[in-house]
Motif scaffolding. Sequence first.
Motif, mmCIF file in Angstrom:
data_model
loop_
_atom_site.group_PDB
_atom_site.id
_atom_site.type_symbol
_atom_site.label_atom_id
_atom_site.label_comp_id
_atom_site.label_asym_id
_atom_site.label_seq_id
_atom_site.Cartn_x
_atom_site.Cartn_y
_atom_site.Cartn_z
ATOM 1 N N LEU A 132 -8.557 -49.098 60.873
ATOM 2 C CA LEU A 132 -8.106 -49.226 59.504
ATOM 3 C C LEU A 132 -8.242 -50.824 59.093
ATOM 4 N N PHE A 133 -8.210 -51.581 60.287
ATOM 5 C CA PHE A 133 -8.136 -52.955 59.813
ATOM 6 C C PHE A 133 -9.692 -53.514 60.027
ATOM 7 N N ASP A 134 -10.567 -52.374 60.222
ATOM 8 C CA ASP A 134 -12.145 -52.819 60.539
ATOM 9 C C ASP A 134 -12.311 -53.658 61.557
ATOM 10 N N VAL A 135 -11.453 -53.639 62.646
ATOM 11 C CA VAL A 135 -11.742 -54.076 64.001
ATOM 12 C C VAL A 135 -12.770 -53.302 64.790
ATOM 13 N N MET A 136 -12.537 -52.027 64.586
ATOM 14 C CA MET A 136 -13.468 -50.968 65.280
ATOM 15 C C MET A 136 -13.912 -49.972 64.357
ATOM 16 N N PRO A 137 -14.644 -50.200 63.459
ATOM 17 C CA PRO A 137 -15.102 -49.333 62.233
ATOM 18 C C PRO A 137 -15.958 -48.244 62.971
ATOM 19 N N MET A 138 -15.671 -47.025 62.440
ATOM 20 C CA MET A 138 -16.501 -45.835 63.032
ATOM 21 C C MET A 138 -17.151 -45.212 61.753
ATOM 22 N N GLN A 139 -18.697 -44.923 61.845
ATOM 23 C CA GLN A 139 -19.145 -44.563 60.406
ATOM 24 C C GLN A 139 -19.075 -43.005 60.453
ATOM 25 N N GLU A 140 -19.549 -42.286 61.697
ATOM 26 C CA GLU A 140 -19.529 -40.909 61.979
ATOM 27 C C GLU A 140 -18.252 -40.290 61.536
ATOM 28 N N SER A 141 -18.359 -39.140 60.719
ATOM 29 C CA SER A 141 -17.226 -38.347 60.452
ATOM 30 C C SER A 141 -17.614 -36.802 60.390
ATOM 31 N N MET A 142 -16.801 -36.100 60.147
ATOM 32 C CA MET A 142 -17.064 -34.466 59.985
ATOM 33 C C MET A 142 -16.871 -34.515 58.624
ATOM 34 N N VAL A 143 -15.791 -34.577 57.993
ATOM 35 C CA VAL A 143 -15.443 -34.301 56.596
ATOM 36 C C VAL A 143 -14.139 -34.839 56.006
ATOM 37 N N GLY A 144 -14.020 -35.481 54.949
ATOM 38 C CA GLY A 144 -12.742 -35.952 54.706
ATOM 39 C C GLY A 144 -12.559 -37.501 54.713
ATOM 40 N N CYS A 145 -13.183 -38.149 55.793
ATOM 41 C CA CYS A 145 -12.823 -39.413 56.031
ATOM 42 C C CYS A 145 -13.683 -40.287 55.076
ATOM 43 N N GLY A 146 -13.065 -41.710 54.988
ATOM 44 C CA GLY A 146 -13.463 -42.382 54.030
ATOM 45 C C GLY A 146 -12.489 -43.051 53.189
ATOM 46 N N GLY A 147 -12.638 -44.074 52.696
ATOM 47 C CA GLY A 147 -11.654 -44.808 51.876
ATOM 48 C C GLY A 147 -10.414 -45.159 52.585
ATOM 49 N N GLU A 148 -9.414 -44.764 52.238
ATOM 50 C CA GLU A 148 -7.949 -45.114 52.958
ATOM 51 C C GLU A 148 -7.555 -43.996 53.864
ATOM 52 N N ARG A 149 -8.336 -42.903 54.074
ATOM 53 C CA ARG A 149 -7.710 -42.037 54.839
ATOM 54 C C ARG A 149 -8.104 -42.300 56.218
ATOM 55 N N ALA A 150 -7.122 -42.226 57.137
ATOM 56 C CA ALA A 150 -7.445 -42.390 58.659
ATOM 57 C C ALA A 150 -7.694 -40.868 59.381
ATOM 58 N N CYS A 151 -8.780 -41.202 59.927
ATOM 59 C CA CYS A 151 -9.450 -39.663 60.686
ATOM 60 C C CYS A 151 -9.011 -39.900 62.134
ATOM 61 N N GLY A 152 -8.809 -41.092 62.852
ATOM 62 C CA GLY A 152 -8.598 -41.150 64.124
ATOM 63 C C GLY A 152 -10.155 -40.947 64.785
ATOM 64 N N PRO A 153 -9.965 -40.852 66.128
ATOM 65 C CA PRO A 153 -11.239 -40.265 66.973
ATOM 66 C C PRO A 153 -11.621 -38.831 66.614
ATOM 67 N N PHE A 154 -10.761 -37.980 66.038
ATOM 68 C CA PHE A 154 -11.173 -36.876 65.810
ATOM 69 C C PHE A 154 -12.110 -36.840 64.772
ATOM 70 N N ARG A 155 -12.172 -37.583 63.863
ATOM 71 C CA ARG A 155 -13.116 -37.731 62.690
ATOM 72 C C ARG A 155 -12.895 -36.699 61.666
ATOM 73 N N TYR A 156 -11.569 -36.227 61.602
ATOM 74 C CA TYR A 156 -11.274 -35.187 60.503
ATOM 75 C C TYR A 156 -9.846 -35.493 60.254
ATOM 76 N N PRO A 157 -9.491 -35.936 59.271
ATOM 77 C CA PRO A 157 -8.042 -36.481 58.829
ATOM 78 C C PRO A 157 -7.102 -35.270 58.984
ATOM 79 N N ASN A 158 -7.236 -34.073 58.528
ATOM 80 C CA ASN A 158 -6.234 -33.015 58.502
ATOM 81 C C ASN A 158 -5.839 -32.793 59.990
ATOM 82 N N THR A 159 -6.669 -32.662 60.884
ATOM 83 C CA THR A 159 -6.337 -32.041 62.098
ATOM 84 C C THR A 159 -5.786 -33.366 62.839
ATOM 85 N N PHE A 160 -6.149 -34.371 62.534
ATOM 86 C CA PHE A 160 -5.575 -35.748 63.147
ATOM 87 C C PHE A 160 -4.117 -35.858 62.668
ATOM 88 N N ALA A 161 -3.888 -35.483 61.471
ATOM 89 C CA ALA A 161 -2.652 -35.476 60.809
ATOM 90 C C ALA A 161 -1.616 -34.657 61.522
#
Length: 407
Positions: A132-161
Amino acid sequence: MNWITFACLSVVLIVTPFQGGLYYESDMRIWELVIIPLFIIHLLWFSFKHATILIRNKNYFLVFLLPLMYVLTIPFAINPSGNMDTILRFITYACFFLMIFWIKESTTISKLLPYVFHLLGIELLIFTFAELFDVMPMQESMVGCGGERACGPFRYPNTFAAIIGAYWFYTMAIVVHRKRFDWAGVLLAGVMIGYGVILLHTYSRGSYLFFGVTFVLALLLLWKRWKRFVIISIVSMMLSFGLFSLMSIEPDQPAEVVPNSFKERVTDMSPSTNTAVARFDFYKQALAMSKDAPWTGFGGESWYMYYPEHEKAGGLNQTHNGYLDLLIEIGWVGVLVYAAVFAWLIYQVIKVRAYAVDQTHGTGVILALMMVFGHSLVDYDFSYGRIWLLVFWLFGIGVKRVEARHI
């Protein structure tokens, strides 16, 4: 042997979130080649050295009914390779689960299981805040990541939530049950606030909904400590929301008590939204599809083979409902078997909680499972191997340790 297995299973639990939560078969295959052979070695070791351990834990072999349901669909599977992948997945989950119970007979290992679970939670927090603080940005995601949404290592915000919500409730149960508020209590409370901040940053409406449902269950389970529960929860959520709002402030923009993006997301929680309408359509299609093979199902990974229009509609190859996925794949017989197995496991946790002097872990496990199983009603969480490993680790914590004299 127990310590080697404990180390291996702990590594699996801690490392696998960073492989997309084991959503893809290529990531899952690596751990199948680790866990299944390790299980066979362990089974042979106990057969010759400590056969009584296998006998005492014989009831837990019921988990092999889960892959068996997919084996029974082999003659009817419309995606044979996908069905075989699913069979291997559930064999792996069952092996993972049984090894937890075998090594749990060691008193020391049994006490360490919750600590490994906490270690993973803190790891997820550090990683997500760093992203979130761009210390360790990750580009790859499944769906729904981007902007302010936190995806965690799962790369999908809903399951991560859903997972973060499970951690919030598990940690909350421990804090509520603590007899004194010492340095460990302060640390746990701080971690709990961190989970709250990340949960808000996922912007997952389904998780918010089932967080509320699980909160009501927590109030029922903790009715003897309801004042403490309410105070701790309210203070924690207020601090979490305050930090979330501070993190959402944009340069050269007026500060807002409630970020506009969050208000829009929450106020848009309605059955008439585009995503809700699309999911209801998926559910209708899934139920209609299940009528063509109500008892046997179509085998593993059959949804996108049967309903190709799904991808054209802009969705993934999922029904966005873990239970309907099971219904399509293994039919009503399989679903009833799954329900019976997990109902029995949850009963074991409830039974321990009812008679245990310390109800901390039992309460935390039940609430965490409620969050995960509840959210699976509205998303494809069950498609992540990491979800199943986490669920079985929780059962390992919550079910009574089988006593043994010599381990």
